[in-house]
Design an enzyme around this catalytic site. Structure first.
Site, mmCIF file in Angstrom:
data_model
loop_
_atom_site.group_PDB
_atom_site.id
_atom_site.type_symbol
_atom_site.label_atom_id
_atom_site.label_comp_id
_atom_site.label_asym_id
_atom_site.label_seq_id
_atom_site.Cartn_x
_atom_site.Cartn_y
_atom_site.Cartn_z
ATOM 1 N N ASP A 29 18.795 -50.682 8.824
ATOM 2 C CA ASP A 29 18.185 -50.364 7.669
ATOM 3 C C ASP A 29 18.846 -49.587 6.639
ATOM 4 O O ASP A 29 20.104 -49.376 7.082
ATOM 5 C CB ASP A 29 16.918 -49.359 8.201
ATOM 6 C CG ASP A 29 15.617 -49.295 7.242
ATOM 7 O OD1 ASP A 29 15.767 -50.241 6.050
ATOM 8 O OD2 ASP A 29 14.854 -48.737 7.360
ATOM 9 N N ASP A 74 13.413 -54.623 8.321
ATOM 10 C CA ASP A 74 11.988 -54.449 7.411
ATOM 11 C C ASP A 74 12.379 -55.013 6.000
ATOM 12 O O ASP A 74 11.658 -54.989 5.222
ATOM 13 C CB ASP A 74 11.343 -53.185 7.793
ATOM 14 C CG ASP A 74 12.121 -52.096 6.953
ATOM 15 O OD1 ASP A 74 13.332 -52.299 6.177
ATOM 16 O OD2 ASP A 74 12.025 -50.997 7.170
ATOM 17 N N HIS A 92 7.994 -48.874 8.371
ATOM 18 C CA HIS A 92 6.919 -47.639 8.837
ATOM 19 C C HIS A 92 5.639 -48.071 9.399
ATOM 20 O O HIS A 92 4.889 -47.669 9.058
ATOM 21 C CB HIS A 92 6.750 -47.018 7.454
ATOM 22 C CG HIS A 92 7.945 -46.944 6.420
ATOM 23 N ND1 HIS A 92 8.910 -46.006 6.737
ATOM 24 C CD2 HIS A 92 8.373 -47.577 5.421
ATOM 25 C CE1 HIS A 92 9.948 -46.159 5.684
ATOM 26 N NE2 HIS A 92 9.603 -47.072 5.098
ATOM 27 N N ASP A 145 15.621 -46.320 10.501
ATOM 28 C CA ASP A 145 15.101 -45.817 9.303
ATOM 29 C C ASP A 145 15.390 -44.443 9.086
ATOM 30 O O ASP A 145 16.152 -43.690 8.088
ATOM 31 C CB ASP A 145 13.522 -45.958 9.163
ATOM 32 C CG ASP A 145 13.162 -45.360 7.428
ATOM 33 O OD1 ASP A 145 13.518 -45.763 6.579
ATOM 34 O OD2 ASP A 145 12.397 -44.292 7.673
#
Length: 162
Positions: free
Chosen positions: A13, A73, A128, A138
């Site tokens: 991330d 993501d 998330h 993250d």
């Protein structure tokens, strides 16, 4: 038939406060019960550069040929590498033009200097959400950004460089 390659799972991330602004990146590499965490930061960057840096640094940490699943993501990363598949020695033929040409020029070649015969699959996870490792990476990227740290490796994985 050759020796089976190790299977490494990587979560990556990137984070950025402002775009551009200060940024951070993180990667978690797992092989069996071993784990390695990588983090870093840049003073003036973009979110996409941090997303890409996390992938590059994780793949550079490999010390032998592996099968790698990269979880992210980031649509930017998935679109860049997943369209026609990607493996050691060639970027995706159908990938969109690079938005970060300085990054892609300096880390081209076989799996960004990972060992020859390393193969990667890029997998999209929802950000998330309920993926514990994605949420952890993250937090690590945001921590790196806030501290403004340069690179710091943590722990050790037998399939990756220390």
């Amino acid at each position: 038939m050759g020796t089976p390659r190790k299977h490494v799972v990587i979560y990556t991330d990137g984070a950025c406060s402002g775009n551009p602004g200060p940024g951070g990146w993180a990667a978690i590499l797992r092989y069996n019960q071993h784990e390695k965490v990588l983090q870093g930061a840049e003073a003036h960057t973009t979110n996409n550069r941090m997303e890409l840096t996390a992938v590059i640094k994780a793949l550079q940490a490999l010390k032998e040929p592996c099968r790698v699943d990269v979880y992210t993501d980031s649509n930017y990363i998935v679109r860049a590498f997943r369209k026609d598949g990607w493996n050691a020695g060639n970027a995706t033929a159908g990938a969109p033009p690079a938005r970060n040409p300085s990054k892609t020029r300096t880390c081209g070649g076989r799996c960004w200097n990972s060992p020859a015969d390393t193969t990667c699959v890029f997998l999209k996870v929802k950000g998330h959400a309920d993926d514990a490792l994605n949420n952890r990476v993250d937090r690590l990227a945001v921590e790196a950004m806030r501290r403004g740290q340069t690179e710091t490796p943590d722990s050790s994985v037998s399939a990756v460089n220390d």
